[in-house]
Design a protein around this motif. Structure first.
Motif, short mmCIF file in Angstrom:
data_model
loop_
_atom_site.label_atom_id
_atom_site.label_comp_id
_atom_site.label_asym_id
_atom_site.label_seq_id
_atom_site.Cartn_x
_atom_site.Cartn_y
_atom_site.Cartn_z
N PRO A 96 3.07 11.71 13.19
CA PRO A 96 1.87 12.26 12.55
C PRO A 96 2.11 12.80 11.14
CG PRO A 96 2.03 12.99 14.84
CD PRO A 96 3.32 12.28 14.52
N VAL A 97 3.23 13.48 10.91
CA VAL A 97 3.47 14.07 9.59
C VAL A 97 3.57 12.98 8.53
CG1 VAL A 97 5.02 15.47 8.18
CG2 VAL A 97 4.59 16.11 10.57
N LEU A 98 4.40 11.95 8.78
CA LEU A 98 4.56 10.85 7.84
C LEU A 98 3.24 10.12 7.61
CD1 LEU A 98 6.32 8.95 6.13
CD2 LEU A 98 6.78 7.64 8.23
N MET A 99 2.49 9.90 8.68
CA MET A 99 1.22 9.18 8.57
C MET A 99 0.23 9.95 7.71
SD MET A 99 1.00 7.97 12.56
CE MET A 99 -0.44 6.89 12.44
N VAL A 100 0.19 11.27 7.89
CA VAL A 100 -0.73 12.09 7.10
C VAL A 100 -0.30 12.12 5.63
CG1 VAL A 100 -1.50 14.47 6.72
CG2 VAL A 100 -1.52 13.49 9.02
N GLN A 101 1.00 12.20 5.37
CA GLN A 101 1.47 12.26 3.98
C GLN A 101 1.24 10.96 3.24
OE1 GLN A 101 5.53 13.66 4.35
NE2 GLN A 101 4.90 15.80 4.17
N ILE A 102 1.37 9.82 3.90
CA ILE A 102 1.09 8.53 3.27
C ILE A 102 -0.38 8.47 2.83
CG2 ILE A 102 0.84 6.04 3.68
CD1 ILE A 102 3.33 6.21 5.44
N GLY A 103 -1.26 8.89 3.72
CA GLY A 103 -2.68 8.94 3.38
C GLY A 103 -2.95 9.88 2.23
N GLY A 104 -2.20 10.99 2.16
CA GLY A 104 -2.38 11.95 1.09
C GLY A 104 -2.02 11.39 -0.27
N VAL A 105 -0.95 10.62 -0.35
CA VAL A 105 -0.54 10.02 -1.63
C VAL A 105 -1.60 9.04 -2.12
CG1 VAL A 105 1.13 8.51 -2.74
CG2 VAL A 105 1.92 10.37 -1.26
N MET A 106 -2.10 8.18 -1.23
CA MET A 106 -3.11 7.21 -1.65
C MET A 106 -4.43 7.89 -2.01
SD MET A 106 -1.60 4.44 -1.89
CE MET A 106 -3.08 3.57 -2.38
N THR A 107 -4.71 9.03 -1.37
CA THR A 107 -5.90 9.78 -1.74
C THR A 107 -5.78 10.29 -3.17
OG1 THR A 107 -6.23 10.50 0.55
CG2 THR A 107 -7.31 11.79 -1.15
N GLY A 108 -4.57 10.72 -3.54
CA GLY A 108 -4.34 11.15 -4.91
C GLY A 108 -4.57 10.03 -5.91
N VAL A 109 -4.17 8.81 -5.58
CA VAL A 109 -4.38 7.66 -6.46
C VAL A 109 -5.87 7.37 -6.61
CG1 VAL A 109 -3.99 5.18 -6.74
CG2 VAL A 109 -2.14 6.65 -5.90
N PHE A 110 -6.61 7.41 -5.50
CA PHE A 110 -8.04 7.07 -5.55
C PHE A 110 -8.84 8.12 -6.33
CE2 PHE A 110 -12.34 7.13 -3.58
CZ PHE A 110 -12.76 5.89 -4.05
N LEU A 111 -8.32 9.35 -6.39
CA LEU A 111 -9.01 10.37 -7.17
C LEU A 111 -9.25 9.94 -8.62
CD1 LEU A 111 -7.39 13.69 -5.89
CD2 LEU A 111 -9.83 13.19 -5.94
N LEU A 112 -8.34 9.10 -9.15
CA LEU A 112 -8.53 8.57 -10.51
C LEU A 112 -9.87 7.86 -10.63
CD1 LEU A 112 -5.06 7.03 -11.48
CD2 LEU A 112 -6.31 8.77 -12.76
N GLY A 113 -10.13 6.98 -9.68
CA GLY A 113 -11.37 6.22 -9.71
C GLY A 113 -12.61 7.10 -9.58
N THR A 114 -12.53 8.13 -8.74
CA THR A 114 -13.70 8.99 -8.56
C THR A 114 -14.04 9.75 -9.84
OG1 THR A 114 -12.37 10.86 -7.73
CG2 THR A 114 -13.18 9.28 -6.11
N VAL A 115 -13.02 10.17 -10.59
CA VAL A 115 -13.28 10.88 -11.84
C VAL A 115 -13.97 9.96 -12.84
CG1 VAL A 115 -12.21 11.97 -13.85
CG2 VAL A 115 -11.43 12.55 -11.56
#
Length: 476
Positions: A409-428
């Protein structure tokens, strides 16, 4: 003539049935906005669903893990992470309330496009794929809590017990959320958030009276804007997950619509009355966003402090399926062994709250993506509802299978967190594009808000660039 009760019921002609779809803006749906906090309270709700999503995987897993890894040194980043994204969230919701359109519809308007789909929505697809791992980790954490509490078919955290509880969690989630009724989703979110947030904040504030007491100097040292060596990866993942993530500020727009904010404003006819209503309901949205920010900020700080004060001194860092038992040490080491049951019930509530919000939210985003790709008409209420229910069934099954395959679970959540950071670029980029091209200038925020929006956007862009470069190994 037969009494009225004996007459056969005849359905009203279609053209006489009132249109109550919140995604349809009609003059009949207009409602004047409330004034002041007292009258606005009953109109709050989208932010509470947001809090249910936020006070979950990010706080219980990522933030606590960061506290266990870095100690108090990154306390400043926790506060900054929850605060800095709010302006972008509010600006996107402002566009939604004024136009009645959800986020992915807006994202698709930002050029360039690959066929019918815009580049931001293609980036959304990549995030959605990574979120299969993240939310799979949340679902697995929920199943692990139940497995420890009530082991079935073998040892706690054994494959048989985990598989059974994963299946039960999947089926239960589908059964409870299949109706996709907004009021049900809102009430369930509030209930789950209140349970665990209250207990966790009380315990975090009570730590100074236990053997794991922290000092004022610890807190002040955590506000020194430093990042200890070896914690940068966990810090970036935490920044991407905690507070309002790219997925959450995206699906906040759907809940603002379904609460009725946009429908209450009505279609923009250019009148002063529309401007007044729009500003009034946007003011309600401001209050809603503020309440949710207060809830998830206090929850986030509580989890981080507990990880830093209890786990870090003992060298305990949550990993694998033992995540739940490691995190339970925050409670058993401060309150005694009896608190393990309290924690397990609480972890079920907090992880369950993320699932409760994630299933209907992601179902809507997936269907919205298919609509911009030309698969269905988003304005067709019947088709949209059917597709959303289909994803309500499919997504928990996919997430459950992802967890049973990886079981970390920890690794799975952290992977999703990194990609969420990348997608934030598009939302801005989308927020500024839609602000310039579609948001009525009469309802822009004031000077202070605009300054906050600039700071928020710059911070998010820096995070997104770092995350993107990190994915390609630039910092190895």
């Amino acid at each position: 003539m037969a009494p009225n009760k004996d007459r056969p019921k005849v359905a009203a002609p279609a053209h006489l049935v009132p249109d109550t779809d919140p995604y349809h803006l009609t003059p009949e749906g207009i409602q004047e906005p409330p004034v002041g906090w007292k009258h606005s309270l009953k109109h709050l709700g989208p932010g509470l669903i947001l809090s249910a999503s936020i006070v979950g995987s990010g706080e219980l897993i990522a933030t606590t893990t960061l506290g266990a890894t870095a100690g108090f040194a990154l306390l400043w980043l926790v506060i900054f992470s929850t605060l800095v994204k709010v302006a972008v969230q509010v600006e996107l919701a402002r566009w939604t309330i004024s136009t009645g359109q959800p986020a992915l519809t807006g994202y698709n308007k930002v050029p360039p496009k690959l066929g019918p789909v815009g580049w931001i929505n293609l980036l959304w697809v990549l995030m959605a794929l990574s979120k299969i791992l993240q939310i799979g980790g949340v679902l697995g954490g929920t199943a692990a809590s139940l497995s420890i509490l009530f082991p079935i078919g073998g040892d706690p955290l054994g494959m048989t017990s985990l598989s059974i509880w994963t299946a039960i969690t999947v089926v239960g989630s589908i059964a409870l959320l299949y109706s996709n009724n907004y009021s049900l989703i809102e009430r369930g979110a509030v209930f789950l958030v209140v349970i665990f947030s209250f207990v966790t904040v009380v315990i975090a504030l009570g730590l100074p009276f236990t053997p794991f007491a922290y000092e004022v100097e610890d807190v002040l040292g955590g506000l020194a804007f430093a990042i200890p060596a070896g914690t940068i990866g966990a810090a970036i993942a935490m920044f991407g997950i905690t507070g309002v993530g790219a997925d959450e500020l995206t699906f906040y727009t759907y809940w603002c619509i379904e609460k009725g904010y946009a429908r209450n404003v009505g279609p923009n006819d250019g009148s002063e009355a529309w401007e007044r209503r729009a500003k009034g309901w946007i003011s309600v949205m401001y209050k809603d966003a503020f309440v949710s920010w207060a809830i998830y900020t206090f929850g986030t700080l509580a989890f981080f402090i507990m990880g830093a004060a209890v786990l870090q001194p003992q060298g305990l860092v949550p990993v694998g399926n033992e995540m739940i038992t490691t995190l339970s040490r925050m409670y058993t080491d401060t309150l005694g062994e009896w608190a393990a049951i309290l924690f397990l019930l609480g972890s079920f509530a907090v992880l369950g709250s993320t699932l409760w919000a994630a299933i209907p939210s992601w179902s809507r985003m997936y269907v919205n993506f298919l609509s911009v790709a030309g698969v269905l008409d988003w304005q067709n209420t019947k088709a949209r509802t059917a597709w959303i229910r289909g994803f309500t069934v499919a997504l928990p099954i996919i997430w459950g299978l992802a967890y049973l395959t990886i079981q970390s679970p920890v690794l799975m959540v952290q992977i999703g967190g990194v990609m969420t950071g990348v997608f934030l670029l598009g939302t801005v980029v989308a927020v500024w594009y839609l602000r310039k091209t579609e948001t009525d200038p009469r309802i822009y925020g004031g000077g202070l808000f605009n300054a906050a929006l600039v700071i928020s956007s710059i911070s998010i862009i820096l995070l997104g660039l770092y995350s993107a470069l990190n994915v390609f190994g630039a910092f190895k």
